[in-house]
Design a protein around this motif. Structure first.
Motif, PDB file in Angstrom:
ATOM      1  N   VAL A  36       7.857   1.082 -15.518  1.00 45.60           N
ATOM      2  CA  VAL A  36       9.187   1.649 -15.768  1.00 45.60           C
ATOM      3  C   VAL A  36       9.823   2.179 -14.487  1.00 45.60           C
ATOM      4  O   VAL A  36      10.954   2.668 -14.518  1.00 45.60           O
ATOM      5  N   GLY A  37       9.116   2.091 -13.366  1.00 53.94           N
ATOM      6  CA  GLY A  37       9.682   2.567 -12.111  1.00 53.94           C
ATOM      7  C   GLY A  37       8.768   2.279 -10.940  1.00 53.94           C
ATOM      8  O   GLY A  37       7.601   1.908 -11.113  1.00 53.94           O
ATOM      9  N   CYS A  38       9.324   2.465  -9.746  1.00 56.00           N
ATOM     10  CA  CYS A  38       8.545   2.275  -8.529  1.00 56.00           C
ATOM     11  C   CYS A  38       9.115   3.169  -7.428  1.00 56.00           C
ATOM     12  O   CYS A  38      10.237   3.665  -7.531  1.00 56.00           O
ATOM     13  N   GLY A  39       8.342   3.359  -6.403  1.00 54.62           N
ATOM     14  CA  GLY A  39       8.776   4.109  -5.236  1.00 54.62           C
ATOM     15  C   GLY A  39       7.736   3.969  -4.146  1.00 54.62           C
ATOM     16  O   GLY A  39       6.587   3.593  -4.407  1.00 54.62           O
ATOM     17  N   ALA A  40       8.152   4.269  -2.927  1.00 54.51           N
ATOM     18  CA  ALA A  40       7.247   4.118  -1.783  1.00 54.51           C
ATOM     19  C   ALA A  40       7.443   5.272  -0.804  1.00 54.51           C
ATOM     20  O   ALA A  40       8.490   5.906  -0.771  1.00 54.51           O
ATOM     21  N   GLU A  99       7.057  13.201  -7.265  1.00 59.90           N
ATOM     22  CA  GLU A  99       5.943  14.163  -7.198  1.00 59.90           C
ATOM     23  C   GLU A  99       4.704  13.502  -6.602  1.00 59.90           C
ATOM     24  O   GLU A  99       4.024  14.070  -5.746  1.00 59.90           O
ATOM     25  N   ARG A 100       4.404  12.280  -7.030  1.00 60.62           N
ATOM     26  CA  ARG A 100       3.248  11.552  -6.508  1.00 60.62           C
ATOM     27  C   ARG A 100       3.443  11.187  -5.036  1.00 60.62           C
ATOM     28  O   ARG A 100       2.524  11.329  -4.217  1.00 60.62           O
ATOM     29  N   LEU A 101       4.648  10.749  -4.684  1.00 60.90           N
ATOM     30  CA  LEU A 101       4.919  10.386  -3.296  1.00 60.90           C
ATOM     31  C   LEU A 101       4.801  11.594  -2.377  1.00 60.90           C
ATOM     32  O   LEU A 101       4.286  11.492  -1.265  1.00 60.90           O
ATOM     33  N   GLU A 102       5.253  12.755  -2.845  1.00 64.66           N
ATOM     34  CA  GLU A 102       5.116  13.967  -2.046  1.00 64.66           C
ATOM     35  C   GLU A 102       3.649  14.343  -1.866  1.00 64.66           C
ATOM     36  O   GLU A 102       3.231  14.758  -0.786  1.00 64.66           O
ATOM     37  N   SER A 103       2.868  14.181  -2.909  1.00 61.78           N
ATOM     38  CA  SER A 103       1.433  14.441  -2.821  1.00 61.78           C
ATOM     39  C   SER A 103       0.779  13.484  -1.820  1.00 61.78           C
ATOM     40  O   SER A 103      -0.028  13.896  -0.980  1.00 61.78           O
ATOM     41  N   ASP A 104       1.147  12.216  -1.897  1.00 62.00           N
ATOM     42  CA  ASP A 104       0.630  11.223  -0.952  1.00 62.00           C
ATOM     43  C   ASP A 104       1.022  11.591   0.472  1.00 62.00           C
ATOM     44  O   ASP A 104       0.226  11.453   1.405  1.00 62.00           O
ATOM     45  N   ALA A 105       2.270  12.043   0.647  1.00 60.79           N
ATOM     46  CA  ALA A 105       2.753  12.421   1.984  1.00 60.79           C
ATOM     47  C   ALA A 105       1.923  13.577   2.538  1.00 60.79           C
ATOM     48  O   ALA A 105       1.536  13.567   3.702  1.00 60.79           O
ATOM     49  N   ARG A 106       1.643  14.570   1.711  1.00 58.10           N
ATOM     50  CA  ARG A 106       0.812  15.692   2.152  1.00 58.10           C
ATOM     51  C   ARG A 106      -0.584  15.204   2.528  1.00 58.10           C
ATOM     52  O   ARG A 106      -1.142  15.630   3.538  1.00 58.10           O
ATOM     53  N   ARG A 161      11.190   5.641  -0.064  1.00 56.42           N
ATOM     54  CA  ARG A 161      11.893   4.356  -0.111  1.00 56.42           C
ATOM     55  C   ARG A 161      11.823   3.744  -1.505  1.00 56.42           C
ATOM     56  O   ARG A 161      10.854   3.930  -2.238  1.00 56.42           O
ATOM     57  N   THR A 162      12.844   2.991  -1.816  1.00 60.92           N
ATOM     58  CA  THR A 162      12.851   2.095  -2.968  1.00 60.92           C
ATOM     59  C   THR A 162      12.464   2.821  -4.261  1.00 60.92           C
ATOM     60  O   THR A 162      11.695   2.317  -5.060  1.00 60.92           O
ATOM     61  N   LEU A 163      12.994   4.014  -4.461  1.00 59.00           N
ATOM     62  CA  LEU A 163      12.742   4.773  -5.687  1.00 59.00           C
ATOM     63  C   LEU A 163      13.670   4.235  -6.770  1.00 59.00           C
ATOM     64  O   LEU A 163      14.892   4.282  -6.627  1.00 59.00           O
ATOM     65  N   ALA A 164      13.074   3.699  -7.824  1.00 63.55           N
ATOM     66  CA  ALA A 164      13.865   3.043  -8.865  1.00 63.55           C
ATOM     67  C   ALA A 164      13.211   3.232 -10.224  1.00 63.55           C
ATOM     68  O   ALA A 164      11.991   3.314 -10.327  1.00 63.55           O
ATOM     69  N   ALA A 165      14.046   3.281 -11.254  1.00 65.22           N
ATOM     70  CA  ALA A 165      13.565   3.337 -12.633  1.00 65.22           C
ATOM     71  C   ALA A 165      14.326   2.302 -13.450  1.00 65.22           C
ATOM     72  O   ALA A 165      15.495   2.009 -13.172  1.00 65.22           O
ATOM     73  N   VAL A 166      13.656   1.763 -14.453  1.00 58.47           N
ATOM     74  CA  VAL A 166      14.288   0.825 -15.372  1.00 58.47           C
ATOM     75  C   VAL A 166      15.467   1.539 -16.032  1.00 58.47           C
ATOM     76  O   VAL A 166      15.392   2.732 -16.346  1.00 58.47           O
ATOM     77  N   ASP A 167      16.533   0.805 -16.254  1.00 61.71           N
ATOM     78  CA  ASP A 167      17.777   1.376 -16.765  1.00 61.71           C
ATOM     79  C   ASP A 167      17.563   2.305 -17.963  1.00 61.71           C
ATOM     80  O   ASP A 167      18.024   3.425 -17.968  1.00 61.71           O
ATOM     81  N   GLN A 169       0.819  -1.217   0.000  1.00 59.66           N
ATOM     82  CA  GLN A 169       0.000   0.000   0.000  1.00 59.66           C
ATOM     83  C   GLN A 169       0.851   1.264   0.000  1.00 59.66           C
ATOM     84  O   GLN A 169       0.361   2.340  -0.326  1.00 59.66           O
ATOM     85  N   GLU A 170       2.128   1.164   0.329  1.00 52.37           N
ATOM     86  CA  GLU A 170       3.034   2.310   0.340  1.00 52.37           C
ATOM     87  C   GLU A 170       3.621   2.598  -1.039  1.00 52.37           C
ATOM     88  O   GLU A 170       4.158   3.676  -1.277  1.00 52.37           O
ATOM     89  N   PHE A 171       3.531   1.639  -1.953  1.00 53.38           N
ATOM     90  CA  PHE A 171       4.202   1.730  -3.251  1.00 53.38           C
ATOM     91  C   PHE A 171       3.343   2.346  -4.344  1.00 53.38           C
ATOM     92  O   PHE A 171       2.116   2.225  -4.357  1.00 53.38           O
ATOM     93  N   ARG A 172       4.045   2.980  -5.277  1.00 48.70           N
ATOM     94  CA  ARG A 172       3.466   3.496  -6.510  1.00 48.70           C
ATOM     95  C   ARG A 172       4.278   2.921  -7.667  1.00 48.70           C
ATOM     96  O   ARG A 172       5.485   2.683  -7.532  1.00 48.70           O
ATOM     97  N   ILE A 173       3.615   2.725  -8.780  1.00 44.26           N
ATOM     98  CA  ILE A 173       4.236   2.182  -9.984  1.00 44.26           C
ATOM     99  C   ILE A 173       4.133   3.222 -11.092  1.00 44.26           C
ATOM    100  O   ILE A 173       3.048   3.763 -11.348  1.00 44.26           O
ATOM    101  N   ALA A 174       5.250   3.490 -11.752  1.00 41.66           N
ATOM    102  CA  ALA A 174       5.260   4.361 -12.929  1.00 41.66           C
ATOM    103  C   ALA A 174       5.160   3.473 -14.159  1.00 41.66           C
ATOM    104  O   ALA A 174       5.827   2.434 -14.242  1.00 41.66           O
ATOM    105  N   GLU A 175       4.311   3.891 -15.094  1.00 41.69           N
ATOM    106  CA  GLU A 175       4.115   3.135 -16.327  1.00 41.69           C
ATOM    107  C   GLU A 175       4.322   4.038 -17.528  1.00 41.69           C
ATOM    108  O   GLU A 175       4.038   5.235 -17.477  1.00 41.69           O
ATOM    109  N   ASP A 176       4.780   3.422 -18.631  1.00 40.27           N
ATOM    110  CA  ASP A 176       4.892   4.166 -19.884  1.00 40.27           C
ATOM    111  C   ASP A 176       3.534   4.194 -20.573  1.00 40.27           C
ATOM    112  O   ASP A 176       2.536   3.685 -20.025  1.00 40.27           O
ATOM    113  N   GLU A 177       3.471   4.792 -21.758  1.00 41.72           N
ATOM    114  CA  GLU A 177       2.186   4.927 -22.471  1.00 41.72           C
ATOM    115  C   GLU A 177       1.536   3.589 -22.779  1.00 41.72           C
ATOM    116  O   GLU A 177       0.322   3.488 -22.888  1.00 41.72           O
TER     117      GLU A 177
END
Length: 167
Positions: free
Chosen positions: A56-60, A91-98, A72-78, A43-51
């Protein structure tokens, strides 16, 4: 950053998250996480997706205290690093934090330039008052132990910078 969307993670994303972070774990940029820990924190994680909808990435964002959380665990595909994935996730994680009522975000990172571009500044070891420290030290969470710089996790924190952002 065109074409990148960020959504909440689902349990079916845990193998994806493991695949996203494993190359960075091998390079010792990120700490490895057990599969069970990822399911517990999905529930802490977000997934970034391409079109095309490919991850293509994740973060929590992990809450430490009433006003303090950790990125935590902020990562993007190479092939996607440097193309706005980290920015979109942060940006999304900061919004979630607020939304959670947090006013400060912490990170322990080797990627100081990235986080500095996003308003994080390096901080000393102690950024909480003694009373809060006494409460946090009771947490079984390894990330909290790293935040507190406890001796039992020193091997995880060597070379990392402690950074903080006020939201």
């Amino acid at each position: 950053m065109t074409g990148i969307s960020v959504r909440r993670a689902r349990t079916s994303d845990i193998p994806v998250i493991l695949g996203l972070i494993e190359p960075l774990v091998q390079q010792r940029i990120l700490l490895g996480k057990e599969r069970v820990a990822l399911y517990e924190a999905v529930q802490e994680f977000r997934i970034a997706e391409d079109e095309a909808g490919d991850p293509v990435g994740c973060g929590a964002i992990h809450v430490f205290w009433e006003d303090l959380g950790e990125v935590r665990t902020l990562a993007a595909v190479d092939g996607w690093r440097g193309r706005g994935v980290g920015h979109a996730l942060l940006e999304r994680l900061e919004s979630d934090a607020r939304d959670l009522g947090l006013s400060r975000l912490f990170c322990l990172t080797f990627e100081t330039a990235f986080f500095a571009r996003h308003g994080f500044v390096e901080v000393p070891e102690r950024i909480v008052d003694p009373e809060t420290y006494a409460e946090l030290v009771r947490s079984p969470d390894e990330g909290v132990a790293e935040f507190l710089d406890l001796s039992r996790v020193k091997q995880n924190t060597l070379g990392n910078s402690r950074m903080l952002k006020h939201l």
